[in-house]
Design a protein around this motif. Sequence first.
Motif, PDB file in Angstrom:
ATOM      1  N   VAL A 146       0.873  -1.168   0.000  1.00  7.88           N
ATOM      2  CA  VAL A 146       0.000   0.000   0.000  1.00  7.88           C
ATOM      3  C   VAL A 146       0.913   1.221   0.000  1.00  7.88           C
ATOM      4  O   VAL A 146       1.789   1.349   0.848  1.00  7.88           O
ATOM      5  CB  VAL A 146      -0.919   0.035   1.224  1.00  7.88           C
ATOM      6  CG1 VAL A 146      -1.974   1.126   1.053  1.00  7.88           C
ATOM      7  CG2 VAL A 146      -1.568  -1.302   1.489  1.00  7.88           C
ATOM      8  N   HIS A 147       0.713   2.124  -0.938  1.00  8.14           N
ATOM      9  CA  HIS A 147       1.663   3.206  -1.178  1.00  8.14           C
ATOM     10  C   HIS A 147       1.426   4.387  -0.238  1.00  8.14           C
ATOM     11  O   HIS A 147       0.338   4.943  -0.186  1.00  8.14           O
ATOM     12  CB  HIS A 147       1.531   3.668  -2.631  1.00  8.14           C
ATOM     13  CG  HIS A 147       2.718   4.367  -3.173  1.00  8.14           C
ATOM     14  ND1 HIS A 147       2.909   4.600  -4.518  1.00  8.14           N
ATOM     15  CD2 HIS A 147       3.819   4.896  -2.574  1.00  8.14           C
ATOM     16  CE1 HIS A 147       4.046   5.219  -4.723  1.00  8.14           C
ATOM     17  NE2 HIS A 147       4.612   5.430  -3.545  1.00  8.14           N
ATOM     18  N   SER A 148       2.473   4.754   0.500  1.00  8.54           N
ATOM     19  CA  SER A 148       2.492   5.984   1.293  1.00  8.54           C
ATOM     20  C   SER A 148       1.430   6.007   2.383  1.00  8.54           C
ATOM     21  O   SER A 148       0.604   6.918   2.480  1.00  8.54           O
ATOM     22  CB  SER A 148       2.330   7.199   0.368  1.00  8.54           C
ATOM     23  OG  SER A 148       2.654   8.399   1.030  1.00  8.54           O
ATOM     24  N   VAL A 149       1.496   5.023   3.255  1.00 10.72           N
ATOM     25  CA  VAL A 149       0.548   4.937   4.366  1.00 10.72           C
ATOM     26  C   VAL A 149       0.951   5.904   5.470  1.00 10.72           C
ATOM     27  O   VAL A 149       2.116   6.004   5.846  1.00 10.72           O
ATOM     28  CB  VAL A 149       0.479   3.496   4.901  1.00 10.72           C
ATOM     29  CG1 VAL A 149      -0.336   3.418   6.186  1.00 10.72           C
ATOM     30  CG2 VAL A 149      -0.110   2.575   3.837  1.00 10.72           C
ATOM     31  N   THR A 150      -0.028   6.621   5.990  1.00  8.10           N
ATOM     32  CA  THR A 150       0.134   7.488   7.151  1.00  8.10           C
ATOM     33  C   THR A 150      -0.808   6.987   8.247  1.00  8.10           C
ATOM     34  O   THR A 150      -1.664   6.131   7.988  1.00  8.10           O
ATOM     35  CB  THR A 150      -0.192   8.945   6.778  1.00  8.10           C
ATOM     36  OG1 THR A 150      -1.496   8.988   6.163  1.00  8.10           O
ATOM     37  CG2 THR A 150       0.829   9.509   5.796  1.00  8.10           C
ATOM     38  N   PRO A 151      -0.670   7.469   9.468  1.00  8.73           N
ATOM     39  CA  PRO A 151      -1.478   6.901  10.562  1.00  8.73           C
ATOM     40  C   PRO A 151      -2.986   6.977  10.345  1.00  8.73           C
ATOM     41  O   PRO A 151      -3.728   6.169  10.918  1.00  8.73           O
ATOM     42  CB  PRO A 151      -1.048   7.732  11.774  1.00  8.73           C
ATOM     43  CG  PRO A 151       0.353   8.140  11.468  1.00  8.73           C
ATOM     44  CD  PRO A 151       0.364   8.401   9.991  1.00  8.73           C
TER      45      PRO A 151
END
Length: 331
Positions: A146-151
Motif C-alpha cells: 500500500v503506497h504511502s501509508v500514514t497513521p
Amino acid sequence: MTAAPFADRFADLPVRRFGLGTAAVGRPGYITLGRELDLPAERTVEALRERTHALLDSAYAAGVRYFDTARSYGRAEEFLGDWLAARPEAAAEVVVGSKWGYTYTADWRTSGVPAHEIKEHSAAVFDRQIAETRARLGSRLDVYLVHSVTPDSPALTDPALHARLAELAAKGVRVGLSTSGPGQARALRAALRVAVDGRALFSAVQATWNPLEPSAGHALAEAHAAGWLVVVKEAMANGRLAGRSATGPDTAALRAVAARTASSPDAVALAAAAAQPWADVVLSGAATVEQLSSNLAAADLTLGAADLADLAPLAEVPEEYWRTRAALPWA
C-alpha cells in the motif's frame, strides 16, 4: 517468501543488500533534485524506456536482485515488465516489488497539472490497480505494498480491504505498506497490529530512512524482529544529500566521512542505511548508469561506529524534514 530466508540467501554477496527503484525514470516528472542534469531534454516514453532498461541491465549485471516500482510511477511497471519478459533468466532470479494506492494523473507532463498523483487507499482502487499491475508484470510480483501509508490511512482499518489483501497474500505475494510523513513509526506500529482471522496481515514495509530522517528506525527494528521484509527508500533524501541545492542541508559531516573512507557522499548515505541491522534492502533511486555505479559502491563500504556517530547530527526534526520534502518541485 519470508524476510529471513531472503536476507540469508544473499548474505555472502553485499551488493544483494541493494535494490533499484524506478520512481525517477518511469515518468518525466519527479521531485528528485537535479533531474535536468540526469535525464534527456526530450523525455519521451521511448527515451525513458531505454534509460530504465539500461539501468536494469547495469543493476542486474552488478548483482542487484531487488527491483521496485509502483502504479503511480508513470509507465515504470510497463518498462520493468517488458525488461523481465525479454530476459527470462533474470526474471527467474529477481524479486519484484510494486505499490498501489496512488493513481498517476500527470499524463506524461512535468508541469501544468493540478496533481501528479492522487492517493486513495480503498478496496475499489486496489481491485483496479492489482489488475493493472498484473497486466504489466504478470506473475512476476513478489511484494505488493500500500503506497504511502500514514497513521490516518484507511488501509490500517478497512476490513473489506484487509480481506482482499489477505487473499493476495494467500496466493504467495508478500503484502505490506510503504510509509511517508512524520508519523512513519506510528503507521508502522499500527500495521504490525493488523490481523485477519487471527493472522498478521502485513509482512513487508518500505520506509524512508536517511541521515536527515532516521526517526522510524526503532519501529523498523520491531518490524524486522517480527519477520517483516524491510526496504529502505530515499536514502539520499531525494537528492538533498547530493549537495545539489544551494539551500540544502549542511552536508559537511557526510562529506567528511566520505573523505575519510575514500568514498563518495552518495555511497556513504546508502551505506549508512545498509548499516542498520534491521535493513534488508536499501534502494538506489539512480537516474543514470553512472549514478547507479556510484551508489552501488556502498556495497563495498563498511561504516564504523564512529562514522555513524559523525552522521547523527545531520538528523532534522521529522516535521521539518517532511515539510521540506513536500516543497520540492516536480521537474
